[in-house]
Design a protein around this motif. Sequence first.
Motif, PDB file in Angstrom:
ATOM      1  N   MET A 118       0.884  -1.074  -0.095  1.00 17.01           N
ATOM      2  CA  MET A 118       0.062   0.059  -0.085  1.00 17.01           C
ATOM      3  C   MET A 118       0.822   1.309   0.027  1.00 17.01           C
ATOM      4  SD  MET A 118      -2.565   1.087   2.940  1.00 17.01           S
ATOM      5  CE  MET A 118      -3.705   0.207   2.349  1.00 17.01           C
ATOM      6  N   SER A 119       0.664   2.258  -0.675  1.00 20.74           N
ATOM      7  CA  SER A 119       1.276   3.441  -1.048  1.00 20.74           C
ATOM      8  C   SER A 119       1.157   4.188   0.123  1.00 20.74           C
ATOM      9  CB  SER A 119       1.278   4.105  -2.371  1.00 20.74           C
ATOM     10  OG  SER A 119       0.190   4.741  -2.436  1.00 20.74           O
ATOM     11  N   THR A 120       1.706   5.377   0.537  1.00 19.29           N
ATOM     12  CA  THR A 120       1.511   6.335   1.491  1.00 19.29           C
ATOM     13  C   THR A 120       0.102   7.126   1.023  1.00 19.29           C
ATOM     14  OG1 THR A 120       2.949   7.811   1.001  1.00 19.29           O
ATOM     15  CG2 THR A 120       3.624   6.232   2.741  1.00 19.29           C
ATOM     16  N   SER A 121      -0.006   7.342  -0.365  1.00 19.39           N
ATOM     17  CA  SER A 121      -1.094   8.183  -0.728  1.00 19.39           C
ATOM     18  C   SER A 121      -2.615   7.379  -0.451  1.00 19.39           C
ATOM     19  CB  SER A 121      -1.076   8.447  -1.933  1.00 19.39           C
ATOM     20  OG  SER A 121      -0.700   7.340  -2.767  1.00 19.39           O
ATOM     21  N   ASP A 122      -2.356   5.908  -0.349  1.00 22.18           N
ATOM     22  CA  ASP A 122      -3.616   5.358  -0.345  1.00 22.18           C
ATOM     23  C   ASP A 122      -4.386   5.334   1.135  1.00 22.18           C
ATOM     24  OD1 ASP A 122      -3.342   4.064  -2.683  1.00 22.18           O
ATOM     25  OD2 ASP A 122      -2.481   2.254  -1.759  1.00 22.18           O
ATOM     26  N   VAL A 123      -3.873   6.190   2.038  1.00 22.71           N
ATOM     27  CA  VAL A 123      -4.395   6.545   3.425  1.00 22.71           C
ATOM     28  C   VAL A 123      -5.216   8.068   3.123  1.00 22.71           C
ATOM     29  CG1 VAL A 123      -4.204   6.914   5.710  1.00 22.71           C
ATOM     30  CG2 VAL A 123      -2.913   5.089   4.756  1.00 22.71           C
ATOM     31  N   LEU A 124      -6.340   7.799   3.253  1.00 18.74           N
ATOM     32  CA  LEU A 124      -7.073   9.123   2.594  1.00 18.74           C
ATOM     33  C   LEU A 124      -7.552   9.834   3.817  1.00 18.74           C
ATOM     34  CD1 LEU A 124      -9.429   7.421  -0.190  1.00 18.74           C
ATOM     35  CD2 LEU A 124      -7.196   8.523  -0.482  1.00 18.74           C
ATOM     36  N   LYS A 125      -7.605   9.640   5.034  1.00 23.49           N
ATOM     37  CA  LYS A 125      -8.026  10.289   6.115  1.00 23.49           C
ATOM     38  C   LYS A 125      -7.036  10.258   7.175  1.00 23.49           C
ATOM     39  CE  LYS A 125     -12.931   9.031   5.730  1.00 23.49           C
ATOM     40  NZ  LYS A 125     -14.047   8.460   6.472  1.00 23.49           N
ATOM     41  N   PRO A 126      -7.000  11.407   8.112  1.00 24.46           N
ATOM     42  CA  PRO A 126      -5.952  11.533   9.018  1.00 24.46           C
ATOM     43  C   PRO A 126      -6.455  11.144  10.247  1.00 24.46           C
ATOM     44  CG  PRO A 126      -7.114  13.678   8.482  1.00 24.46           C
ATOM     45  CD  PRO A 126      -7.888  12.630   7.750  1.00 24.46           C
ATOM     46  N   TRP A 127      -6.707   9.881  10.403  1.00 23.45           N
ATOM     47  CA  TRP A 127      -6.923   9.243  11.326  1.00 23.45           C
ATOM     48  C   TRP A 127      -5.809   9.319  12.620  1.00 23.45           C
ATOM     49  CZ3 TRP A 127      -7.607   5.248   7.134  1.00 23.45           C
ATOM     50  CH2 TRP A 127      -8.873   5.335   6.751  1.00 23.45           C
ATOM     51  N   ARG A 128      -6.588   9.457  13.777  1.00 22.20           N
ATOM     52  CA  ARG A 128      -5.588   9.417  14.884  1.00 22.20           C
ATOM     53  C   ARG A 128      -5.624   7.958  15.615  1.00 22.20           C
ATOM     54  NH1 ARG A 128      -3.358  12.759  18.345  1.00 22.20           N
ATOM     55  NH2 ARG A 128      -4.613  14.487  17.679  1.00 22.20           N
TER      56      ARG A 128
END
Length: 120
Positions: A1-11
Motif C-alpha cells: 500500500m502506498s502512503t497516498s492510499d491512506v485518505l483520512k488523517p485518522w488518529r
Amino acid sequence: MSTSDVLKPWRVLGFGKHPEIGEKVQARLREAGLAATVIVLTDDEVGDTRLIKELGDAEYDGVVIGSFVSGQDPELPPTELTTLWFNRVLNVIHAHAPSAKIILVRNPGDALPAIRRVLG
C-alpha cells in the motif's frame, strides 16, 4: 500500500513490546498522514498505567496492537503469559477508549494495511 492510499488523517495509538520496531512504524504511519503515536509497553502495572494515560490524552479512531502482544505473529505463537497480557490490554482499551476500533497486525509491515482494513 502506498502512503497516498491512506485518505483520512485518522488518529491512532499503536503499541508493542519492541522500541526499535515502534519507532519505524510510527514514522511510516506519520508519513502516510496519520496522527500516530506508537509506544512501547511492558507487561505489568507500569505498562497498563502508561496505556491508560495515552488513551486519556486524545480521542483515538483506532488502537493498533502489535503482533507480539496480540499473538498474531506467526513466528512467535502466543503463550499463556502473552494471552493474559493481551486480554488485559483489550479490557483497558475497552474501558478507556470505548469508541476506538481495535486493530491487530501480523507484523510491522501490516500496520498501514490493517488500519485501512479496519478504519477505511
